[in-house]
Design an enzyme around this catalytic site. Structure first.
Site, PDB file in Angstrom:
ATOM      1  N   ARG A   1       3.858 -16.267  -8.145  1.00  0.00           N
ATOM      2  CA  ARG A   1       4.642 -15.030  -8.128  1.00  0.00           C
ATOM      3  C   ARG A   1       4.715 -14.405  -6.743  1.00  0.00           C
ATOM      4  O   ARG A   1       5.521 -13.500  -6.515  1.00  0.00           O
ATOM      5  CB  ARG A   1       4.076 -14.011  -9.123  1.00  0.00           C
ATOM      6  CG  ARG A   1       2.626 -13.638  -8.914  1.00  0.00           C
ATOM      7  CD  ARG A   1       2.089 -12.888 -10.119  1.00  0.00           C
ATOM      8  NE  ARG A   1       0.649 -12.819 -10.168  1.00  0.00           N
ATOM      9  CZ  ARG A   1      -0.060 -11.753  -9.840  1.00  0.00           C
ATOM     10  NH1 ARG A   1       0.542 -10.664  -9.432  1.00  0.00           N
ATOM     11  NH2 ARG A   1      -1.369 -11.770  -9.931  1.00  0.00           N
TER      12      ARG A   1
ATOM     13  N   ARG B   1     -13.423  -5.264 -17.378  1.00  0.00           N
ATOM     14  CA  ARG B   1     -13.280  -6.689 -17.066  1.00  0.00           C
ATOM     15  C   ARG B   1     -14.415  -7.110 -16.143  1.00  0.00           C
ATOM     16  O   ARG B   1     -14.643  -6.481 -15.108  1.00  0.00           O
ATOM     17  CB  ARG B   1     -11.930  -6.939 -16.385  1.00  0.00           C
ATOM     18  CG  ARG B   1     -11.685  -8.413 -16.053  1.00  0.00           C
ATOM     19  CD  ARG B   1     -10.276  -8.648 -15.545  1.00  0.00           C
ATOM     20  NE  ARG B   1     -10.069  -8.101 -14.210  1.00  0.00           N
ATOM     21  CZ  ARG B   1      -8.883  -8.060 -13.599  1.00  0.00           C
ATOM     22  NH1 ARG B   1      -7.796  -8.508 -14.230  1.00  0.00           N
ATOM     23  NH2 ARG B   1      -8.762  -7.560 -12.385  1.00  0.00           N
TER      24      ARG B   1
ATOM     25  N   ASN C   1       0.630 -10.904 -15.770  1.00  0.00           N
ATOM     26  CA  ASN C   1       0.897 -11.291 -14.383  1.00  0.00           C
ATOM     27  C   ASN C   1       0.590 -12.778 -14.161  1.00  0.00           C
ATOM     28  O   ASN C   1       1.386 -13.505 -13.572  1.00  0.00           O
ATOM     29  CB  ASN C   1       0.062 -10.446 -13.415  1.00  0.00           C
ATOM     30  CG  ASN C   1       0.361  -8.965 -13.536  1.00  0.00           C
ATOM     31  OD1 ASN C   1       1.216  -8.567 -14.325  1.00  0.00           O
ATOM     32  ND2 ASN C   1      -0.325  -8.159 -12.762  1.00  0.00           N
ATOM     33  N   ASP C   2      -0.577 -13.205 -14.620  1.00  0.00           N
ATOM     34  CA  ASP C   2      -0.950 -14.617 -14.476  1.00  0.00           C
ATOM     35  C   ASP C   2      -0.333 -15.482 -15.566  1.00  0.00           C
ATOM     36  O   ASP C   2       0.057 -16.620 -15.305  1.00  0.00           O
ATOM     37  CB  ASP C   2      -2.468 -14.776 -14.488  1.00  0.00           C
ATOM     38  CG  ASP C   2      -3.084 -14.554 -13.110  1.00  0.00           C
ATOM     39  OD1 ASP C   2      -2.319 -14.528 -12.123  1.00  0.00           O
ATOM     40  OD2 ASP C   2      -4.313 -14.400 -13.015  1.00  0.00           O
TER      41      ASP C   2
ATOM     42  N   HIS D   1       0.826  -1.210   0.000  1.00  0.00           N
ATOM     43  CA  HIS D   1       0.000   0.000   0.000  1.00  0.00           C
ATOM     44  C   HIS D   1       0.858   1.257   0.000  1.00  0.00           C
ATOM     45  O   HIS D   1       0.592   2.216  -0.734  1.00  0.00           O
ATOM     46  CB  HIS D   1      -0.891   0.027   1.251  1.00  0.00           C
ATOM     47  CG  HIS D   1      -2.151  -0.774   1.122  1.00  0.00           C
ATOM     48  ND1 HIS D   1      -2.761  -1.016  -0.089  1.00  0.00           N
ATOM     49  CD2 HIS D   1      -2.938  -1.373   2.064  1.00  0.00           C
ATOM     50  CE1 HIS D   1      -3.852  -1.729   0.117  1.00  0.00           C
ATOM     51  NE2 HIS D   1      -3.980  -1.953   1.407  1.00  0.00           N
TER      52      HIS D   1
ATOM     53  N   ARG E   1     -10.983  -2.675 -13.464  1.00  0.00           N
ATOM     54  CA  ARG E   1     -11.117  -3.819 -12.551  1.00  0.00           C
ATOM     55  C   ARG E   1     -12.400  -3.657 -11.736  1.00  0.00           C
ATOM     56  O   ARG E   1     -12.407  -2.977 -10.715  1.00  0.00           O
ATOM     57  CB  ARG E   1      -9.910  -3.879 -11.610  1.00  0.00           C
ATOM     58  CG  ARG E   1      -8.555  -3.971 -12.292  1.00  0.00           C
ATOM     59  CD  ARG E   1      -7.464  -4.045 -11.226  1.00  0.00           C
ATOM     60  NE  ARG E   1      -6.140  -4.088 -11.780  1.00  0.00           N
ATOM     61  CZ  ARG E   1      -5.350  -3.026 -11.969  1.00  0.00           C
ATOM     62  NH1 ARG E   1      -5.804  -1.810 -11.645  1.00  0.00           N
ATOM     63  NH2 ARG E   1      -4.139  -3.155 -12.458  1.00  0.00           N
TER      64      ARG E   1
END
Length: 569
Positions: A463, A330, A452-453, A187, A294
């Site tokens: 990861r 998405r 990322n995936d 964060h 997102r």
């Protein structure tokens, strides 16, 4: 010189503000006055809630909505009846002191969240630590350091900075910070980037070797810290800091420039967002589209499933702001180990490979239909593209598309308008889809590669697991070949191919992705102008030749060496 992780770019030459949080002496005390301890608990919680609301209020205008939502999450922790209820029960059943009960229950919850292999829940653990530390201080009557009163130029050095700490920083005086722990996705690091405060995190032991007020150089570009610098070093880094600031200022002239290579190849630069107000940052940084909205934040920041109307309002706001540019939304990407408290989802041995994203929404069509209706209703306010996450087979895409078509029919019967120009695409994050991209491209309108995936699935390496993090290799030739296969498969059928993973905004990766033929790069808003500058200084033809060589390398190191040689020649 001490090395750490460059989490927010910049350079500072200043003096140290040594931040040491109070050490709380918490011991178990039995045979306490239960009613008095519960009253102390409630008074501490209420005082903590007032502090959190005040910190959020002061941060409005400095932080993005996504960052500010962290404090809503903190308030949810402080107001969570299960969490507070467990503390009360422990006080009642064991007759113990409130601070020990808070500490015990918090430790249990933190351990539970830290054991989940998902960055979202790792941050929830950090939220609980932040909130409960504040509550424990309130119970004990211990004062928490107030960073908002700093009134001279400093670099803060600390074990870690909480979101509450970071939100109080005044850029006029705080020229940077260095922490012993943390990473680029913590964060504090994310908020530092929003505030444009240089930050180096994860630098290991710092506090024991420094004194308050000594001189420091913070190089948050190279990821290094120098205590007690020489005059020569101070002069050198002051010059570098001025050059960095001049470079950032110079990028602003590219806000309305075309994203075009020296030899005429035009691409689209887009931004990733989590909330409607994040669109402002995309536009202000020259973004031409939203490449990833997102929508799970709508669900995560709510105590229950958001209604169709609530979702419609959020989607409409984004589409209106971004119009006439495209907005890629998405659909709900949740499940597996990314739980929602109000959804009863099964516990799984391998949550990343489990019941999540489109697998969940196809199985729970009542949730999916609500979101699709809201999206379709909002589509008349801009250029909407709907993207389905975690697609593995053509049958899944066809099932999702069928639900869209079904809801279009329902809206038509109800006399509710929707656009007749909505793209339906998929995230390419599973290797099986990349391999079969030429077939998927016959039925979808676009691809957006989720690196990322895709990287962790291709390398069979989590990861978030430090022991195998060396396998998270975005430049590995095998990954580059999967990306090329996806782009070639899409272009063969005339559809556009984008990327919304971290790699799209990686300055080293951009030349390779350009050479591979990527059409759209979607990244954090703060990276857009730098990416545009890089692209405008490259030749598409030269980058095609470079990537041809990279695809024939055997290792990541070979690719990186090739990149360095070609771009520094």
């Amino acid at each position: 010189m001490i090395k750490g992780i460059a989490a927010s770019a910049g350079i500072a030459v200043s003096k140290v503000f040594k931040l040491q949080q109070p050490v709380l002496n918490i011991v178990r005390k039995e045979n306490q006055d239960v009613e008095a301890e519960i009253a102390r608990l409630h008074a501490a919680v209420e005082s903590a809630k007032i502090d959190i609301a005040s910190i959020k209020e002061k941060a409005i205008g400095k932080l993005t909505d996504e960052d500010l939502a962290i404090f809503d999450a903190h308030l949810m922790v402080a107001e969570d009846p299960e969490f507070i209820g467990q503390i009360e029960e422990m006080i009642k059943n064991e007759g113990i002191n409130a601070d020990f009960a808070v500490d015990s229950v918090a430790t249990m919850f933190v351990g539970m969240f830290e054991g989940m292999d998902d960055p979202y829940f790792a941050e929830r653990a950090a939220d609980i630590k932040d909130v409960t530390f504040r509550i424990k201080c309130k119970v004990l009557g211990v004062e928490i350091p107030d960073l908002s009163i700093i009134n001279e130029e400093v670099v803060i050095v600390a074990e870690d900075l909480t979101p509450s700490d970071t939100a109080q920083l005044d850029r006029k005086y705080v020229k940077g910070f260095a922490t012993e722990i943390g990473g680029r996705t913590s964060h504090s690091a994310i908020m530092a980037r929003s505030l444009e405060i240089p930050a180096v995190v994860g630098a290991g032991p710092l506090l024991e070797n420094i004194t308050h007020g000594e001189e420091i150089i913070l190089d948050a570009i190279g990821g290094s810290i120098i205590f007690g610098p020489t005059q020569e070093q101070k002069d050198e880094y002051t010059e570098k800091a001025e050059a960095f600031i001049a470079h950032k200022e110079g990028l602003k002239v590219l806000k309305d420039a075309e994203s075009i290579t020296k030899d005429g190849r035009v691409v689209e630069l887009a931004g990733n967002i989590g909330t409607p107000n994040d669109v402002d940052s995309v536009i202000n940084n020259g973004g031409e589209a939203v490449g990833l909205y997102r929508t799970e934040f709508l669900y995560m920041d709510s105590q229950e499933l958001p209604t169709e109307e609530e979702q419609y309002v959020a989607y409409k706001a984004v589409l209106e702001k971004m119009s006439p540019g495209r907005t890629v939304v998405r659909t709900l990407d949740i499940g597996g180990d990314k739980e929602l408290p109000y959804l009863q989802l099964p516990e799984e041995m391998n949550p990343f490979l489990g019941y999540r994203a489109v697998r969940l929404t196809l199985d729970r069509p009542e949730i999916f239909r609500t979101q699709l209706r809201a999206l379709l209703r909002a589509s008349v306010y801009g250029k909407l593209s709907i993207m389905f996450p975690m697609i593995a087979t053509l049958d899944e895409f066809r099932a999702a598309k069928a639900l869209v078509e079904d809801e279009k029919k329902n809206l038509s019967k109800e006399g509710i308008a929707f656009s007749d120009d909505i793209e339906l695409g998929i995230m390419v994050e599973i290797p099986a889809v990349a391999v079969l991209a030429d077939q998927f491209a016959k039925e979808v309108d676009f691809f957006s590669i989720g690196t990322n995936d895709l990287i962790q699935y291709s390398m069979a390496a989590d990861r978030m697991n430090e022991r195998v993090s060396y396998l998270y290799q975005p430049y590995n030739p095998s990954l580059l070949r999967l990306i090329k296969q996806t782009i070639d498969g899409g272009h063969k059928e005339g559809i556009w191919v984008g990327m919304c993973g971290e790699m799209a905004g990686d300055e080293k990766a951009i030349p390779l992705l350009l050479g591979l033929g990527l059409d759209e790069f979607s990244m954090s808003a703060s990276s857009i102008l730098e990416a545009r500058s890089i692209i405008r200084n490259l030749s598409y033809k030269d980058m095609q030749e470079l990537t041809d060589k990279a695809l024939n390398c055997g290792t990541t190191d070979e690719v990186l060496a090739l990149l360095d040689e070609a771009l520094n020649a």
